[in-house]
Design a protein around this motif. Structure first.
Motif: not given
Length: 98
Positions: A42-63
């Motif tokens: 899923l693409v979002m404009v802010e990270p959701h690191p505390n959610d156990t749903i996601f195993y990895k979050i890629d940061n694309l230029n903080n955008r």
């Protein structure tokens, strides 16, 4: 796919490595269908690191933040996951652009 139909209309956009879901822009993707799982993001404009749903979050230029998930069955589409699906859908509608 059925869960997203309840959120709003979208188009499928197949490319070489995945099938993207889009409205005004791509907001979600099915990256791999395994024998007993589905990998996507899923693409979002802010990270959701505390959610156990996601195993990895890629940061694309903080955008944009690409949140990777793996589903094994329909029960994995929890109310919390649906909330994230709706957030990503709004990104697809470009509601984050003012």
């Amino acid at each position: 796919m059925e869960a997203y139909k309840s959120i709003g209309p979208y188009e499928l956009h197949p490319v070489k490595t995945r099938v993207a879901l889009l409205v005004k822009m791509r907001f979600a993707s099915i990256n791999k269908l395994g024998t007993d799982y589905l990998d996507g993001h899923l693409v979002m404009v802010e990270p959701h690191p505390n959610d156990t749903i996601f195993y990895k979050i890629d940061n694309l230029n903080n955008r944009f933040f690409v949140h990777h998930f793996r589903l094994y069955n329909m029960a994995d589409i929890t109310p919390e996951f649906r909330r994230h699906m709706a957030i990503a859908y709004k990104v697809g509608l470009r509601e984050h652009v003012k």
